[in-house]
Design a protein around this motif. Structure first.
Motif, mmCIF file in Angstrom:
data_model
loop_
_atom_site.group_PDB
_atom_site.id
_atom_site.type_symbol
_atom_site.label_atom_id
_atom_site.label_comp_id
_atom_site.label_asym_id
_atom_site.label_seq_id
_atom_site.Cartn_x
_atom_site.Cartn_y
_atom_site.Cartn_z
ATOM 1 N N GLU A 65 25.295 52.526 26.861
ATOM 2 C CA GLU A 65 26.666 51.995 26.852
ATOM 3 C C GLU A 65 26.682 50.535 27.289
ATOM 4 O OE1 GLU A 65 29.354 53.386 25.645
ATOM 5 O OE2 GLU A 65 28.183 55.156 25.072
ATOM 6 N N GLU A 66 25.819 50.171 28.225
ATOM 7 C CA GLU A 66 25.751 48.771 28.649
ATOM 8 C C GLU A 66 25.193 47.887 27.531
ATOM 9 O OE1 GLU A 66 26.935 47.562 31.660
ATOM 10 O OE2 GLU A 66 27.743 49.602 31.693
ATOM 11 N N VAL A 67 24.196 48.390 26.820
ATOM 12 C CA VAL A 67 23.655 47.616 25.697
ATOM 13 C C VAL A 67 24.707 47.474 24.606
ATOM 14 C CG1 VAL A 67 21.840 47.488 23.946
ATOM 15 C CG2 VAL A 67 21.303 48.394 26.216
ATOM 16 N N LYS A 68 25.451 48.542 24.342
ATOM 17 C CA LYS A 68 26.524 48.477 23.340
ATOM 18 C C LYS A 68 27.510 47.354 23.646
ATOM 19 C CE LYS A 68 28.909 51.880 21.798
ATOM 20 N NZ LYS A 68 29.674 53.159 21.742
ATOM 21 N N LYS A 69 27.863 47.203 24.905
ATOM 22 C CA LYS A 69 28.792 46.135 25.292
ATOM 23 C C LYS A 69 28.204 44.771 24.950
ATOM 24 C CE LYS A 69 30.630 48.771 29.208
ATOM 25 N NZ LYS A 69 30.693 48.838 30.698
ATOM 26 N N LEU A 70 26.896 44.611 25.208
ATOM 27 C CA LEU A 70 26.255 43.341 24.870
ATOM 28 C C LEU A 70 26.195 43.142 23.360
ATOM 29 C CD1 LEU A 70 23.287 43.204 27.435
ATOM 30 C CD2 LEU A 70 25.549 42.161 27.610
ATOM 31 N N MET A 71 25.947 44.225 22.627
ATOM 32 C CA MET A 71 25.888 44.124 21.173
ATOM 33 C C MET A 71 27.216 43.660 20.594
ATOM 34 S SD MET A 71 22.837 44.841 19.948
ATOM 35 C CE MET A 71 23.142 45.337 18.244
ATOM 36 N N GLU A 72 28.311 44.048 21.217
ATOM 37 C CA GLU A 72 29.632 43.647 20.728
ATOM 38 C C GLU A 72 29.823 42.139 20.784
ATOM 39 O OE1 GLU A 72 32.322 45.822 23.160
ATOM 40 O OE2 GLU A 72 31.856 47.781 22.239
ATOM 41 N N HIS A 73 29.067 41.460 21.643
ATOM 42 C CA HIS A 73 29.204 40.010 21.791
ATOM 43 C C HIS A 73 27.944 39.271 21.343
ATOM 44 C CE1 HIS A 73 32.974 40.377 24.032
ATOM 45 N NE2 HIS A 73 32.419 41.400 24.662
ATOM 46 N N SER A 74 27.073 39.975 20.610
ATOM 47 C CA SER A 74 25.793 39.366 20.260
ATOM 48 C C SER A 74 25.919 38.262 19.215
ATOM 49 C CB SER A 74 24.809 40.431 19.769
ATOM 50 O OG SER A 74 25.235 40.995 18.545
ATOM 51 N N ALA A 75 27.092 38.140 18.574
ATOM 52 C CA ALA A 75 27.305 37.046 17.619
ATOM 53 C C ALA A 75 28.001 35.854 18.268
ATOM 54 C CB ALA A 75 28.131 37.533 16.425
ATOM 55 N N ASP A 76 28.291 35.978 19.567
ATOM 56 C CA ASP A 76 28.932 34.871 20.270
ATOM 57 C C ASP A 76 27.890 33.819 20.646
ATOM 58 O OD1 ASP A 76 31.095 36.516 20.073
ATOM 59 O OD2 ASP A 76 31.202 37.016 22.212
ATOM 60 N N ASN A 77 28.292 32.575 20.628
ATOM 61 C CA ASN A 77 27.457 31.472 21.119
ATOM 62 C C ASN A 77 26.078 31.431 20.443
ATOM 63 O OD1 ASN A 77 29.483 30.730 23.089
ATOM 64 N ND2 ASN A 77 28.793 32.491 24.297
ATOM 65 N N LEU A 78 26.066 31.596 19.144
ATOM 66 C CA LEU A 78 24.809 31.553 18.407
ATOM 67 C C LEU A 78 24.228 30.142 18.418
ATOM 68 C CD1 LEU A 78 25.688 33.779 15.322
ATOM 69 C CD2 LEU A 78 24.114 34.356 17.185
ATOM 70 N N GLN A 79 22.898 30.080 18.538
ATOM 71 C CA GLN A 79 22.180 28.815 18.505
ATOM 72 C C GLN A 79 21.056 28.905 17.483
ATOM 73 O OE1 GLN A 79 20.904 27.349 22.374
ATOM 74 N NE2 GLN A 79 22.453 28.599 23.406
ATOM 75 N N PRO A 80 20.724 27.805 16.809
ATOM 76 C CA PRO A 80 19.603 27.835 15.862
ATOM 77 C C PRO A 80 18.314 28.269 16.558
ATOM 78 C CG PRO A 80 20.864 25.813 15.628
ATOM 79 C CD PRO A 80 21.378 26.486 16.868
ATOM 80 N N LEU A 81 17.550 29.135 15.915
ATOM 81 C CA LEU A 81 16.287 29.586 16.463
ATOM 82 C C LEU A 81 15.289 28.437 16.481
ATOM 83 C CD1 LEU A 81 14.303 31.721 17.465
ATOM 84 C CD2 LEU A 81 13.906 32.380 15.093
#
Length: 389
Positions: free
Chosen positions: A235-251
């Motif tokens: 459940e904690e990982v799910k919360k992070l996954m919900e925001h995993s597209a936030d603040n994207l930076q070029p690899l």
């Protein structure tokens, strides 16, 4: 950029013992859940790195060398840099088994050489880390640093999440020592749930967790307890996954490997400082620590202090949004205080395996202290290496 993801089953075809507890001396053949090697390959700008995350207690530097040699036989000079890590489950096959080890090396080498790569364009990453005690916290009475973290490094390409790198610093020791089956423990349970719920790839590494386990969090030591705490972590990982597209930076991908020389000291330990009020389990592990200390003493007496590990490999893999520093030993979470965690995260049990590294001046007698042989000067140099690598 090119990426490849592959899972290979690493369950021994013959019975072996487990590795992780002194009482695990009997051969087992039953698997409660699957044990995997998760292979992640990245190619970019002439660099080629394969990270191997293994559902094992450990994978020594000597075994890593055997794996590199086996891959080199197949690929010759055109081969990747290989970083190995262990999830540190205490209920997997013992890799020192003389029948299992050659099979394991061949299985992993074949898996690496058979990886198929896919091109991804405009790759971006986001990195998050949050305090997390839903699986474990300090297992040492009276020593609370609150350095338990869950980290997620997410990879995106054109609006699609295709890979995620999890790091959590807690020992997978929810199950009891005499568990009569093999298991990937809570890391394997959480990874399976993530793979079942998300159309993406996942891998897992253990962080700086020398002082952290489920000891004061679990309410039992059955697989039902693994599921309960594993669900909490999921459940904690799910919360992070919900925001995993936030603040994207070029690899921005880069890999660096450097040798580091160890300095050891070994002498008698004063046991008069064992504290009152310790849990029954803590007192039991102190007795086990004395056994481990005696084993080290006999080795040193027979072969000299030079028989202890004298050089390790530190690796830093940079992704732009974060850098991971891969380190072999079971290091205490206090070392995270020496890093800017917005820029670097420390990963243990990588490129080999070594005993505990306690903080300088650690005052308590605990199980972990019996196997720590590094000098204070060596630890200061380690801190500097973590900062500057």
């Amino acid at each position: 950029m090119q990426f490849s993801f592959k899972k290979v089953c690493i369950e021994s075809p013959t019975p072996t013992t487990q590795a992780g507890h002194l009482c695990q001396t009997y051969l087992l053949h039953e698997y409660h859940d699957h044990l995997y090697g998760r292979l992640t390959g990245i190619k970019d700008n002439g660099q080629w790195v394969v990270h191997v995350s293994l559902d094992l207690l450990s994978f020594s530097s000597e075994k890593r060398d055997l794996l590199i040699q086996a891959v080199n036989k197949r690929l010759h000079d055109n081969m990747p840099q290989i970083i190995t890590s262990s999830t540190h489950t205490h209920y997997a096959n013992k890799p020192d088994d003389e029948a299992y080890l050659p099979w394991l090396i061949e299985t992993l080498a074949n898996g690496i050489c058979e990886m198929e790569y896919t091109e991804y364009e405009d790759v971006e990453t986001s990195y998050q880390y949050v305090p997390c005690q839903v699986v474990g916290k300090s297992r040492i009475s009276g020593y609370e640093l609150n350095n338990e973290y869950l980290s997620l490094l997410a990879f995106w390409s054109h609006g699609k999440n295709f890979f995620n790198f999890l790091v959590h610093n807690c020992h997978p020791t929810i199950l009891k020592a005499n568990t009569p089956f093999f298991s990937a423990e809570f890391p394997g349970y959480v990874l399976k749930k993530l793979e079942d719920n998300f159309e993406s790839n996942f891998t897992y590494c253990s962080g700086a967790q020398g002082d952290i386990s489920s000891r004061f969090v679990r309410d039992g030591q059955t697989y039902e307890s693994v599921e309960k705490l594993g669900n909490n972590l999921f459940e904690e990982v799910k919360k992070l996954m919900e925001h995993s597209a936030d603040n994207l930076q070029p690899l921005q991908f880069d890999c660096k490997m450097v040798p580091f020389a160890y300095e050891h000291e070994f002498g008698p330990m004063d046991l008069s400082g064992i504290r009152d009020g310790l849990s029954e389990r803590e007192l039991e592990t102190i007795q086990q620590g004395q056994i481990m200390r005696d084993r080290i003493r006999k080795r040193v007496e027979e072969n000299g202090i030079e028989c202890l590990t004298n050089e390790i490999t530190l690796s830093k893999v940079s992704f732009g949004s974060i850098s991971f520093v891969f380190f072999p030993n079971e290091i205490f979470s206090e070392y995270l205080n020496e890093l800017n965690l917005d820029e670097k995260m420390l990963i243990s049990y990588s490129n080999g395996y070594g005993p505990y590294v306690l903080p300088i001046g650690f005052p308590y007698i605990t199980y972990e202290k019996f196997t720590d042989t590094l000098t204070d000067n060596c630890k200061r140099r380690l801190i500097e290496a973590f900062r500057t690598i």
